[in-house]
Scaffold this active site. Structure first.
Site, PDB file in Angstrom:
ATOM      1  N   CYS D  33      42.956  43.048  45.634  1.00 39.98           N
ATOM      2  CA  CYS D  33      41.818  42.757  44.771  1.00 39.98           C
ATOM      3  C   CYS D  33      40.506  42.824  45.529  1.00 39.98           C
ATOM      4  CB  CYS D  33      41.972  41.393  44.133  1.00 39.98           C
ATOM      5  SG  CYS D  33      43.349  41.366  43.004  1.00 39.98           S
ATOM      6  N   CYS D 102      34.064  34.829  43.241  1.00 38.67           N
ATOM      7  CA  CYS D 102      34.012  34.539  44.684  1.00 38.67           C
ATOM      8  C   CYS D 102      33.893  33.041  44.929  1.00 38.67           C
ATOM      9  CB  CYS D 102      32.829  35.242  45.347  1.00 38.67           C
ATOM     10  SG  CYS D 102      32.941  37.026  45.290  1.00 38.67           S
TER      11      CYS D 102
END
Ligand SMILES: Cc1ncc(COP(=O)(O)O)c(C=O)c1O
Ligand SMILES: Cc1ncc(COP(=O)(O)O)c(C=O)c1O
Lengths: 144, 393, 393, 144
Positions: D33, D102
């Site tokens: 990813c 994130c």
């Protein structure tokens, strides 16, 4: 878009007007389609002594009429009948594709006036046997 | 030819100096691709955001409801095809009018060949639709009403607020082609209940090749140009940064100047129309006398044909148009003039003069001096006029 | 930041001075609508004719086979949808590749939802299709082969002449997206048997927002943007005069400079690639080593992620890209790098540096000085590199 | 695109590195990813005495890791568990929408390291009852 020759005949059209008691008058086209040409002839001894026109139409219709009258003025009837739309286009040094029909109209206007002359004087003109003054020679392809 | 008078602002406008100044840096200095993350890209991105805000502000939209296109035609195509295909499960019926721009009409005709049904509303002699006709045309299959804000040929402005209300009440999407209206009429898409609206920069002193489609949030529409993720994934293609910033600047100027602009244009237009009526016989003014674009004058001069009139005007330096610019190659008289009921032969003699920000009183005086002579000359050549003078009319 | 080194010419290019100079007059001075008959319009018309000739000349087409669009994406959309819908009676099958630009791929996906079938050809590790695969994919339903000339990410150039031959033998239309190839590879559409080809100005030092679709005479295709009679009634919208003249000028320059341009770019590219291989470990060069765009370098730096690499480069003034510009907002690794068989984790670390006419030797030296430091710094932060150093790789 | 704070933590990341014989180590995300975060903790008396990180990922992944380590350094375990992704985003003065994941990763990396600490020391930590260190907290919505 137009050649100089077209613009010249549009801005200074030759032989505009009417002839009283003309020997032959022809009118083709119709207002619906946006152009009408009317040609008046004065004929003496089989010679086209004078010619005038009136046109409702676009720039190339006016120029086509103007140059067509020049092309037949002083000519014999026999020669006038031979004036084709192609000759008109050539004399104008070209017309845009969508305006070619104006030259066809000019050819037909001449023929129509000569036809009228022939009818009035009860003569047969070679080359006009198949001419039908009531046919709409304009926008043939378009079928409105 | 010395004097040049441009009276074809509805066909296109010159780019204003302020607009050009805003555009220039984005050709070579700040040329980055707005989708890139580095600093070159960020400069471009900021310019695009600014442009988007400026366009949005002029029409009362939010910035994220503005999607840039290549112009008015693409916006019209996108709006109509995009709504049609995205909502075809709901219905297959579209309502428009007989006087739309070809960018709407030809799309509708295309859709008719592909399973959709289209109602083309009639207009009255002023070019206005009848709201009752509209209501009657609505069926349970109707998914879209597309009616232009203001007509490009005759200038008539439709009752957009009422149309918006009807569309809303019937839960039908409402698209309007506002290419001519933008900057010339106050537009508030929210107040007017507009769901989609097409606009184009080059009609309001911005550059050619850039336009926009306003898409209200929540409207269900397909993409038209698929590809990259630009314009929130709805319209692919590297952003035309200079075009966008220029369009934005033009919108900003239009918003600032709106009142003055409208007032000035109406004044010059009335001077022109009244002068023509006074000096020339057998004329008709097309379009609604009040509900019309400020700069639009559309006049029929009977017994003469439009192209020869245009050519003659061009020879004395005056640029106008006959029919709409994009169809002037064609032989058919304008579908708009047909729709307001003008006979063919009369429709052929129409002249559109459209006034803009750089038009002066002197320009109008010059036209009023030249036009009567030209009309008279062409009429003298016309076999139709002959009949009139002879009393045969 | 002082030094700025732009190495993203495949994303977009600055407009060259000569191009800008050619464009300027058409914004305000010669701003007429090309469809108008008066002199303002004629000036614009002439400019458009000239632009069209210049574009045609660069690709060996006739001028009347060039149709201007808003860019490469519109051209791709038009070509594929236009052929699909115009020939659906003949068949519903399209062949393309897995590495096309999204402007082709997303159109194909859209068509798949609307009754068409699409074969996406695989490519080998260099990004080349297998001609035998192509032949095998052809069925009696196949109406279109759309294979890009050169890939925007890895630069690989396909065997276009052979593909054209196969398409011709099977009487299938052949479209190629040549947005990246234009000006960088010699193109002769006649010799290569290309029926349709997409190009875009902003990739060859022309302005953004203008491109073209070459449509060979006789090809049966629907219009994409319906409306006015522009572009021989095939693509509506007021012509973007300045854009067209600019695109034409850019093509003229490209034709003049082609050999020098290619030679120079290859030299700088090889310097860059060789320098990187020499100075940095764990790198891979993507794309075919010879059959590639002269300015393209696509490099994977293992153990680091592309965006942080780009950001770091940007901080020292170097602009590159990771994946293609228009998708760099996305989290997924590039479909092109996947298609050539790179594992996900490696595809994330790719950097595309593309060289152009304004790139200098010094620019490359600067990159070769900065890049190793940046890669080392990011690797030091990476938990993946840790494993390598620890011998766990 | 990024705030100054993000750029600051990206260019000068705090607490990069490893801790030998760490009391807790957590790793989340995966290379497929495009981001992996690894956090090392040194804990004494329920206080996070030291923390280091290593991150493979984009600018905001690195910045999120960096600021997250700052946010827990010197804090009690109890407080560290309470650090949410929202707090990380706020500390960074914002992240672009597509980069919010994130910050989620940073939160999970802390939790994962604390979970490892708890496991090693055989204790239960309030707030980590439902934590599953093997769950992929990344790209939840995307379902690759
Ligand atoms: C191969 C390829 N095709 C199509 C496009 C789209 O072109 P444009 O951005 O002009 O729409 C691009 C560039 O973005 C490209 O590289
Ligand atoms: C009402 C209207 N709609 C659409 C258009 C098309 O806009 P564009 O030329 O920007 O594509 C025009 C102008 O040409 C217009 O006047």
């Amino acid at each position: 878009m137009y050649t100089e020759k077209v613009m010249d005949h549009f801005t200074n059209p030759r032989n505009v007007g009417e002839i009283e008691n003309a020997d032959g008058v022809g009118q083709v086209g119709n207002a619906k389609c946006g152009d009408i040409m009317k040609i008046y002839l004065k004929v003496e001894n089989d010679i086209i002594e004078d010619v005038k026109f009136k046109t409702f139409g676009c720039g190339s219709a006016i120029a086509s009429s103007s140059i067509a009258t020049e092309m037949i003025k002083g000519k014999s009837i026999k020669d006038a009948i031979k004036v084709t739309n192609k000759a008109v286009v050539e004399a104008l040094e070209g017309l845009p594709p969508q305006k070619i029909h104006c030259s066809v109209l000019a050819e037909q206007a001449i023929k129509s006036a000569l036809y009228d002359y022939a009818q009035k004087h009860n003569i047969q003109l070679e080359g006009l046997e198949d001419f039908d003054p009531n046919e709409d020679h304009h926008h043939d392809e378009e079928a409105e | 030819m010395n004097k040049r008078v441009y009276l074809d602002y509805s066909a296109t406008t010159p780019v204003k100096k302020e607009v050009l100044d805003a555009m220039y840096p984005y050709f070579d200095e700040k040329f980055g691709n707005a989708s890139s993350i580095y600093s070159y890209g960020r400069e471009a991105k900021q310019a695009i955001d600014l442009g988007r805000q400026n366009v949005a502000r002029l029409i009362g939209a939010q910035a994220d409801e503005i999607y840039f296109t290549a112009g008015g035609s693409e916006a019209d195509n996108w709006a109509i095809k995009g709504i049609a295909y995205a909502n075809k499960e709901k219905g297959n019926h579209i309502i428009t009018t007989k006087i739309e721009h070809h960018a709407v009409l030809h799309v509708c005709e295309y859709l008719e060949k592909n399973g959709f049904e289209v109602t083309y509303l009639d207009v009255d002699e002023d070019g206005l639709i009848d709201l009752e006709d509209l209501k009657k045309a609505i069926t349970d299959q109707t998914i879209l009403i597309s009616i232009m804000f203001a007509n490009n040929e005759i200038g008539t402005i439709q009752p957009i607020e009422e149309i918006g209300k009807i569309a809303k009440e019937n839960k039908i999407y409402f698209h309007t082609d506002a290419v001519q209206a933008l900057g010339n009429v106050e537009i508030d898409v929210k107040k007017l209940n507009i769901d989609l609206m097409s606009v184009s920069a080059h009609k309001i002193y911005g550059p050619k090749g850039i336009g926009a489609l306003y898409i209200k949030k929540g409207v269900k529409i397909h993409s038209f140009i698929h590809g990259g993720a630009q314009e929130k994934r709805r319209r692919a293609g590297t952003e035309n940064t200079s075009g966008i910033i220029g369009f934005g600047k033009a919108c900003e100027l239009a918003l600032e100047n709106m009142d003055n602009h409208i007032e000035k244009l109406i004044k010059l237009r009335e001077k022109l129309i009244n002068g023509i009526i006074e000096k020339i016989d057998y004329v008709r003014i097309n379009g609604h006398r009040e509900k019309r674009l400020p700069g639009n004058a559309n006049i029929v001069f009977e017994f003469i044909e439009g192209e020869s009139l245009l050519l003659s005007l061009d020879l004395v330096g005056i640029a106008g148009s006959s029919g709409s610019a994009c169809t002037s190659g064609s032989l058919d008289p304008s579908h708009v003039l047909m729709a307001i009921g003008l006979p063919h032969e009369i429709a052929h003699g129409s002249l559109r003069l459209t006034i803009g920000d750089f038009t002066t009183e002197e320009d109008i005086d010059y036209v009023l001096e030249q036009l009567p002579k030209i009309v008279e000359r062409l009429r003298q050549m016309s076999p139709l006029y002959e009949n009139v003078k002879g009393g045969q009319k």
